[in-house]
Design an enzyme around this catalytic site. Structure first.
Site, short mmCIF file in Angstrom:
data_model
loop_
_atom_site.label_atom_id
_atom_site.label_comp_id
_atom_site.label_asym_id
_atom_site.label_seq_id
_atom_site.Cartn_x
_atom_site.Cartn_y
_atom_site.Cartn_z
N ARG A 216 55.78 -28.91 39.63
CA ARG A 216 55.50 -28.71 37.61
C ARG A 216 54.24 -28.36 37.79
O ARG A 216 53.84 -27.55 36.71
CB ARG A 216 54.56 -29.89 37.28
CG ARG A 216 54.82 -30.12 36.09
CD ARG A 216 54.23 -31.58 35.56
NE ARG A 216 56.00 -32.95 35.36
CZ ARG A 216 56.71 -32.19 34.17
NH1 ARG A 216 56.35 -31.68 33.85
NH2 ARG A 216 57.32 -33.18 34.72
N ILE B 166 50.65 -31.45 30.29
CA ILE B 166 48.57 -31.82 31.07
C ILE B 166 47.58 -30.44 31.31
O ILE B 166 48.85 -29.71 32.42
CB ILE B 166 48.31 -33.23 31.56
CG1 ILE B 166 48.69 -34.77 30.55
CG2 ILE B 166 47.36 -33.00 31.96
CD1 ILE B 166 48.95 -35.43 31.72
N ASN C 81 42.74 -27.07 20.05
CA ASN C 81 44.22 -27.87 20.31
C ASN C 81 43.94 -28.48 18.36
O ASN C 81 42.96 -28.72 18.11
CB ASN C 81 44.38 -29.36 20.95
CG ASN C 81 45.13 -30.21 20.87
OD1 ASN C 81 45.91 -29.73 20.97
ND2 ASN C 81 45.31 -31.52 21.57
N HIS D 166 45.30 -32.25 16.78
CA HIS D 166 44.92 -33.80 17.07
C HIS D 166 45.56 -34.68 16.15
O HIS D 166 44.78 -35.00 15.35
CB HIS D 166 44.48 -33.55 18.18
CG HIS D 166 44.61 -35.69 18.18
ND1 HIS D 166 45.62 -36.09 19.24
CD2 HIS D 166 44.18 -36.80 17.75
CE1 HIS D 166 45.40 -37.18 19.72
NE2 HIS D 166 44.28 -37.62 18.95
N SER E 44 42.43 -33.72 13.99
CA SER E 44 41.67 -32.37 13.74
C SER E 44 41.79 -31.75 14.20
O SER E 44 42.73 -31.31 15.31
CB SER E 44 40.43 -33.83 15.46
OG SER E 44 40.04 -35.38 14.27
N ASP F 60 41.52 -35.18 24.26
CA ASP F 60 41.87 -35.04 23.20
C ASP F 60 39.76 -35.10 23.27
O ASP F 60 39.24 -35.50 21.53
CB ASP F 60 42.04 -35.89 22.39
CG ASP F 60 44.15 -35.67 22.05
OD1 ASP F 60 43.77 -34.89 22.00
OD2 ASP F 60 44.41 -36.32 22.67
C1 GRF Z 1 51.48 -32.77 15.75
O1 GRF Z 1 51.45 -34.02 14.90
C2 GRF Z 1 49.86 -32.14 16.24
O2 GRF Z 1 48.98 -32.74 15.60
C3 GRF Z 1 50.65 -33.04 17.10
O3 GRF Z 1 52.14 -32.25 17.88
C4 GRF Z 1 52.66 -32.58 16.79
C5 GRF Z 1 52.94 -30.96 16.56
O4 GRF Z 1 54.35 -31.00 15.82
N1 GRF Z 1 49.97 -32.41 18.68
P1 GRF Z 1 54.73 -29.36 15.09
O5 GRF Z 1 55.46 -28.92 16.70
O6 GRF Z 1 53.59 -28.84 14.93
O7 GRF Z 1 55.57 -29.92 14.10
#
Ligand code: GRF
Length: 218
Positions: free
Chosen positions: A67, A94, A109, A111, A138, A147
Site C-alpha cells: 500500500r 489515509i 478536503n 467532509h 465542511s 479531518d
Molecule cells: C462525500 O460525502 C464527501 O463529503 C466525502 O466522501 C463523499 C464523496 O462523495 N468525503 P462523491 O464521491 O463525491 O459522490
C-alpha cells in the site's frame, strides 16, 4: 483575469462532487481547471473526467507490492502534474504525514459534518444518534490528523424528524455540491488564503459566503 489555477483531484468513489466541480469549471468565471484525476481503485467517478477528455488514472492496489508503494505512485503522479491545488473529493486512502506536510496549504478536503463534530466515517448516522438540530459539511485544508486541518467553510442544514442516514446524507450532499466549487473558486482566485494555520478571507469572499449562507469559521 489571470490564468486559471491548475487542480488535481483524488477520488475513490462515485465522484458526484467531482462532477459538480467539473461542471462549475465550465463557467467562464471559473478560476480553476481540473486537469487530472487520480484514484486508488476503479472508481466510477473517473468516468466524469474521461467523458471530458481529462486525464483520469487509477492506481490499483494489486499493481503494487505494498500500500505504501501504491500511495507513493499516486503522490508521484500528483507531483508530476504540479498542481496549484489538490482536492480530495471522496478519497478514502489515509494520507501519511510525509505527504500532508509536503502539500500542506494546497491540499483541500470536503467532509460531511460540521467539523470539529464527527470526524471520520458514518457522520450522518452519528449526527442523527447524537440528537442535535443541525448537520452539514465542511471544507478544510488537510493536515496530518483525521479531518483536523484548518476549516475553510461550512454549510448546514436541519436534521428533521424521521431522517434516516440516507435522507440526511442526500440533504448534506446538495450542500457539498455548492460549497466545494465555491471553495475551490475562492482559493484559486486568492480570495481565501492560508498563513500558518490561519485562514484569511477577503471582503469579497466574506460577502459571497454570506450571500450563499455559508459559514466562515475564521
Ligand atoms: C462525500 O460525502 C464527501 O463529503 C466525502 O466522501 C463523499 C464523496 O462523495 N468525503 P462523491 O464521491 O463525491 O459522490
Amino acid at each position: 483575469m489571470g490564468a486559471r489555477k491548475r487542480v488535481t483531484a483524488l477520488i475513490s468513489g462515485r465522484g458526484s462532487n467531482l462532477e459538480c466541480l467539473l461542471e462549475a469549471q465550465e463557467d467562464s468565471a471559473s478560476t480553476y481547471q481540473i486537469d487530472s484525476v487520480f484514484s486508488d481503485c476503479e472508481a466510477p467517478g473517473l468516468d466524469h473526467a474521461r467523458r471530458r477528455q481529462i486525464e483520469a488514472k487509477s492506481f490499483l492496489r494489486e499493481q503494487y507490492p505494498s500500500r505504501t508503494l501504491q500511495r507513493a505512485a499516486i503522490f508521484n503522479a500528483v507531483r508530476s502534474s504540479a498542481p496549484d491545488l489538490i482536492i480530495l473529493a471522496g478519497f478514502m486512502m489515509i494520507i501519511p504525514a510525509e505527504y500532508t506536510g509536503e502539500f500542506f496549504g494546497r491540499l483541500i478536503n470536503i467532509h460531511p459534518s460540521l467539523l470539529p463534530e464527527f470526524p471520520g466515517l458514518h457522520t450522518h448516522q452519528r449526527a442523527i444518534a447524537a440528537g442535535g438540530r443541525y448537520h452539514g459539511c465542511s471544507t478544510h485544508f488537510v493536515d496530518q490528523g483525521v479531518d483536523t486541518g484548518p476549516l475553510i467553510a461550512q454549510a448546514r442544514c436541519e436534521i428533521v424528524p424521521g431522517d434516516t442516514e440516507e435522507t440526511l446524507a442526500a440533504r448534506v450532499l446538495t450542500l457539498e455540491h455548492r460549497i466545494f466549487p465555491w471553495t475551490v473558486n475562492q482559493l484559486a482566485a486568492d480570495e481565501i488564503s492560508l498563513k500558518g494555520r490561519t485562514v484569511h478571507y477577503s471582503t469579497r469572499a466574506r460577502e459571497s459566503a454570506a450571500h450563499q449562507h455559508f459559514i466562515l469559521p475564521g
